[in-house]
Write a protein that holds these residues in place. Structure first.
Motif, PDB file in Angstrom:
ATOM      1  N   GLY A  75       0.795  -1.226   0.000  1.00  0.00           N
ATOM      2  CA  GLY A  75       0.000   0.000   0.000  1.00  0.00           C
ATOM      3  C   GLY A  75       0.826   1.275   0.000  1.00  0.00           C
ATOM      4  O   GLY A  75       0.324   2.346   0.319  1.00  0.00           O
ATOM      5  N   GLU A  76       2.104   1.167  -0.387  1.00  0.00           N
ATOM      6  CA  GLU A  76       2.948   2.369  -0.477  1.00  0.00           C
ATOM      7  C   GLU A  76       2.890   2.893  -1.913  1.00  0.00           C
ATOM      8  O   GLU A  76       3.063   2.144  -2.862  1.00  0.00           O
ATOM      9  N   LEU A  77       2.625   4.195  -2.029  1.00  0.00           N
ATOM     10  CA  LEU A  77       2.521   4.809  -3.354  1.00  0.00           C
ATOM     11  C   LEU A  77       3.766   5.637  -3.647  1.00  0.00           C
ATOM     12  O   LEU A  77       4.212   6.428  -2.815  1.00  0.00           O
ATOM     13  N   THR A  78       4.342   5.433  -4.819  1.00  0.00           N
ATOM     14  CA  THR A  78       5.471   6.240  -5.285  1.00  0.00           C
ATOM     15  C   THR A  78       5.015   7.000  -6.519  1.00  0.00           C
ATOM     16  O   THR A  78       4.497   6.396  -7.468  1.00  0.00           O
ATOM     17  N   LEU A  79       5.163   8.318  -6.476  1.00  0.00           N
ATOM     18  CA  LEU A  79       4.735   9.162  -7.596  1.00  0.00           C
ATOM     19  C   LEU A  79       5.940   9.848  -8.222  1.00  0.00           C
ATOM     20  O   LEU A  79       6.698  10.543  -7.541  1.00  0.00           O
ATOM     21  N   PHE A  80       6.117   9.621  -9.523  1.00  0.00           N
ATOM     22  CA  PHE A  80       7.161  10.283 -10.306  1.00  0.00           C
ATOM     23  C   PHE A  80       6.479  11.331 -11.182  1.00  0.00           C
ATOM     24  O   PHE A  80       5.420  11.069 -11.765  1.00  0.00           O
ATOM     25  N   GLY A  81       7.059  12.516 -11.255  1.00  0.00           N
ATOM     26  CA  GLY A  81       6.487  13.562 -12.105  1.00  0.00           C
ATOM     27  C   GLY A  81       7.576  14.268 -12.895  1.00  0.00           C
ATOM     28  O   GLY A  81       8.732  14.321 -12.468  1.00  0.00           O
ATOM     29  N   ALA A  82       7.211  14.788 -14.058  1.00  0.00           N
ATOM     30  CA  ALA A  82       8.175  15.503 -14.896  1.00  0.00           C
ATOM     31  C   ALA A  82       7.495  16.665 -15.604  1.00  0.00           C
ATOM     32  O   ALA A  82       6.313  16.590 -15.968  1.00  0.00           O
ATOM     33  N   LEU A  83       8.265  17.748 -15.780  1.00  0.00           N
ATOM     34  CA  LEU A  83       7.800  18.924 -16.521  1.00  0.00           C
ATOM     35  C   LEU A  83       8.812  19.216 -17.612  1.00  0.00           C
ATOM     36  O   LEU A  83      10.014  19.044 -17.419  1.00  0.00           O
ATOM     37  N   GLN A 140      10.113  13.142  -7.358  1.00  0.00           N
ATOM     38  CA  GLN A 140       9.467  11.906  -6.887  1.00  0.00           C
ATOM     39  C   GLN A 140       9.111  12.042  -5.417  1.00  0.00           C
ATOM     40  O   GLN A 140       9.810  12.718  -4.658  1.00  0.00           O
ATOM     41  N   THR A 141       8.015  11.410  -5.030  1.00  0.00           N
ATOM     42  CA  THR A 141       7.636  11.370  -3.623  1.00  0.00           C
ATOM     43  C   THR A 141       7.005  10.014  -3.310  1.00  0.00           C
ATOM     44  O   THR A 141       6.535   9.327  -4.212  1.00  0.00           O
ATOM     45  N   THR A 142       7.020   9.649  -2.024  1.00  0.00           N
ATOM     46  CA  THR A 142       6.489   8.348  -1.592  1.00  0.00           C
ATOM     47  C   THR A 142       5.661   8.527  -0.325  1.00  0.00           C
ATOM     48  O   THR A 142       5.987   9.368   0.520  1.00  0.00           O
ATOM     49  N   GLY A 143       4.601   7.760  -0.213  1.00  0.00           N
ATOM     50  CA  GLY A 143       3.771   7.814   1.003  1.00  0.00           C
ATOM     51  C   GLY A 143       2.691   6.746   0.933  1.00  0.00           C
ATOM     52  O   GLY A 143       2.717   5.867   0.077  1.00  0.00           O
ATOM     53  N   GLU A 144       1.727   6.843   1.833  1.00  0.00           N
ATOM     54  CA  GLU A 144       0.626   5.877   1.870  1.00  0.00           C
ATOM     55  C   GLU A 144      -0.308   6.099   0.672  1.00  0.00           C
ATOM     56  O   GLU A 144      -0.652   7.243   0.366  1.00  0.00           O
ATOM     57  N   ALA A 145      -0.741   5.005   0.039  1.00  0.00           N
ATOM     58  CA  ALA A 145      -1.647   5.117  -1.106  1.00  0.00           C
ATOM     59  C   ALA A 145      -2.949   5.826  -0.727  1.00  0.00           C
ATOM     60  O   ALA A 145      -3.559   6.511  -1.550  1.00  0.00           O
ATOM     61  N   SER A 146      -3.371   5.694   0.537  1.00  0.00           N
ATOM     62  CA  SER A 146      -4.598   6.362   0.991  1.00  0.00           C
ATOM     63  C   SER A 146      -4.462   7.887   0.976  1.00  0.00           C
ATOM     64  O   SER A 146      -5.446   8.612   1.024  1.00  0.00           O
ATOM     65  N   GLU A 147      -3.214   8.377   0.893  1.00  0.00           N
ATOM     66  CA  GLU A 147      -2.952   9.828   0.846  1.00  0.00           C
ATOM     67  C   GLU A 147      -2.614  10.280  -0.574  1.00  0.00           C
ATOM     68  O   GLU A 147      -1.895  11.258  -0.773  1.00  0.00           O
ATOM     69  N   ALA A 148      -3.133   9.555  -1.586  1.00  0.00           N
ATOM     70  CA  ALA A 148      -2.753   9.786  -2.987  1.00  0.00           C
ATOM     71  C   ALA A 148      -2.912  11.245  -3.421  1.00  0.00           C
ATOM     72  O   ALA A 148      -2.008  11.822  -4.038  1.00  0.00           O
ATOM     73  N   VAL A 149      -4.045  11.850  -3.094  1.00  0.00           N
ATOM     74  CA  VAL A 149      -4.321  13.229  -3.546  1.00  0.00           C
ATOM     75  C   VAL A 149      -3.324  14.202  -2.917  1.00  0.00           C
ATOM     76  O   VAL A 149      -2.761  15.068  -3.597  1.00  0.00           O
ATOM     77  N   ALA A 150      -3.075  14.036  -1.620  1.00  0.00           N
ATOM     78  CA  ALA A 150      -2.117  14.916  -0.918  1.00  0.00           C
ATOM     79  C   ALA A 150      -0.711  14.741  -1.484  1.00  0.00           C
ATOM     80  O   ALA A 150       0.034  15.724  -1.645  1.00  0.00           O
ATOM     81  N   LEU A 151      -0.316  13.507  -1.804  1.00  0.00           N
ATOM     82  CA  LEU A 151       1.018  13.250  -2.357  1.00  0.00           C
ATOM     83  C   LEU A 151       1.189  13.931  -3.715  1.00  0.00           C
ATOM     84  O   LEU A 151       2.246  14.500  -4.009  1.00  0.00           O
ATOM     85  N   GLY A 152       0.127  13.901  -4.536  1.00  0.00           N
ATOM     86  CA  GLY A 152       0.189  14.553  -5.840  1.00  0.00           C
ATOM     87  C   GLY A 152       0.395  16.044  -5.717  1.00  0.00           C
ATOM     88  O   GLY A 152       1.233  16.647  -6.394  1.00  0.00           O
ATOM     89  N   SER A 153      -0.349  16.652  -4.810  1.00  0.00           N
ATOM     90  CA  SER A 153      -0.249  18.093  -4.626  1.00  0.00           C
ATOM     91  C   SER A 153       1.093  18.482  -4.001  1.00  0.00           C
ATOM     92  O   SER A 153       1.700  19.487  -4.346  1.00  0.00           O
ATOM     93  N   GLU A 154       1.595  17.637  -3.115  1.00  0.00           N
ATOM     94  CA  GLU A 154       2.899  17.863  -2.457  1.00  0.00           C
ATOM     95  C   GLU A 154       4.042  17.846  -3.494  1.00  0.00           C
ATOM     96  O   GLU A 154       4.919  18.722  -3.493  1.00  0.00           O
ATOM     97  N   LEU A 155       4.020  16.862  -4.397  1.00  0.00           N
ATOM     98  CA  LEU A 155       5.057  16.786  -5.422  1.00  0.00           C
ATOM     99  C   LEU A 155       4.975  17.997  -6.354  1.00  0.00           C
ATOM    100  O   LEU A 155       5.999  18.560  -6.745  1.00  0.00           O
TER     101      LEU A 155
END
Length: 290
Positions: free
Chosen positions: A243-251, A263-278
């Motif tokens: 249940g760990e989510l890793t988000l990679f982003g590029a511009l 890149q950022t990593t956290g709990e999958a249940s916090e997906a929306v917050a992780l996206g905004s944080e990155l």
């Protein structure tokens, strides 16, 4: 017609998708799954001319469920429409189709590379400034025809598209996100419903693949927070079995040689917050470069 054989009291749900071969085929797959789960519900399939038409019909009550490819779904939905489910994600990466070359690095200098969108053209240039992306190739058949006549030296297309059209070939090279980040939600199909339609939401929930939903939620949150910039963006989230989510982003910007990545990593249940944080981290990077 189908309505003539409905049982008395049988619920009737109208499901809409884009009138395009791939979209209709995707819709049939979901309808088969829904039909198996809800045998006492009649599902009627409707094809509409565009994604916008599907969203409008859903908003106005002409559809109960809308099925749309996530990579094409606007980041802002109509006020009363929600993304209720995401079906199991296919391969999210893009693939390079070329004769003999196994990656963007191997293409000859100045090679013409067919892509569908400006976003993809920008990332092709970010990977190699000397390449010449050609935009607007929406149909795979058109791209393959140009490749056969040497109008183009390569194509970049979503890998899931090849699989779904039965065109996947062992020789095609998957492009890693660090080199060519996929579009937000690429390889996913979304099920949309009206906020006040609790039955449609309940039906949609039965085809929801939770890890895919979380991955898309993180990617769309990242994209929404960056939508005010004039940068092309790509993202890819992965969810582990724990249940760990890793988000990679590029511009990337069409006037700049390199892409900005994070890149950022956290709990999958916090997906929306992780996206905004990155997204905030990447906005800071942009400020420092300005």
């Amino acid at each position: 017609g189908r309505e003539g054989v409905l049982k008395i009291g049988m619920a009737r749900m109208i499901v809409g998708s884009r009138a395009q071969d791939l979209a209709v085929a995707q819709a049939r797959t979901v309808l088969a799954e829904l039909g198996a789960e809800w045998p006492d519900t009649a599902f009627v399939q409707r094809s509409l001319p565009s994604d916008e038409a599907v969203l409008r019909a859903l908003e106005q009550g002409a559809l109960n469920l809308g099925l749309l490819e996530l990579a094409r779904l606007p980041l802002s939905l109509p006020e009363n429409v929600v993304l209720a489910a995401v079906t199991k994600r296919l391969e999210p990466r893009s693939v390079l189709i070329a004769r003999g070359q196994r990656g963007l690095a191997e293409l000859p200098e100045g090679a013409r590379v067919g892509v569908a969108t400006r976003r993809e053209a920008t990332f092709v240039r970010a990977a190699r400034r000397d390449l010449n992306p050609v935009e607007g190739l929406e149909r795979l058949e058109d791209g393959l025809a140009h490749l056969a006549t040497d109008d183009l030296q390569a194509l970049v297309v979503p890998a899931a598209l090849l699989v779904q059209l039965g065109r996947g070939r062992g020789g095609d090279a998957l492009l890693e996100p660090e080199l060519f980040p996929p579009a937000v939600g690429q390889g996913c199909l979304g099920v949309l419903v009206r906020e006040d339609d609790s039955l449609a939401a309940e039906l949609a929930y039965t085809v929801r693949h939770r890890p895919s939903f979380d991955r898309v939620s993180a990617e769309r949150s990242f994209a929404r927070a960056l939508s005010g910039t004039d940068y092309a963006l790509g993202a890819l989230a992965l969810v582990s079995s724990e249940g760990e989510l890793t988000l990679f982003g590029a511009l990337a910007h069409e006037r700049e040689a390199l892409s900005i990545q994070g890149q950022t990593t956290g709990e999958a249940s916090e997906a929306v917050a992780l996206g905004s944080e990155l997204a905030q981290d990447m906005l800071e990077q942009l400020k420092q470069r300005a």
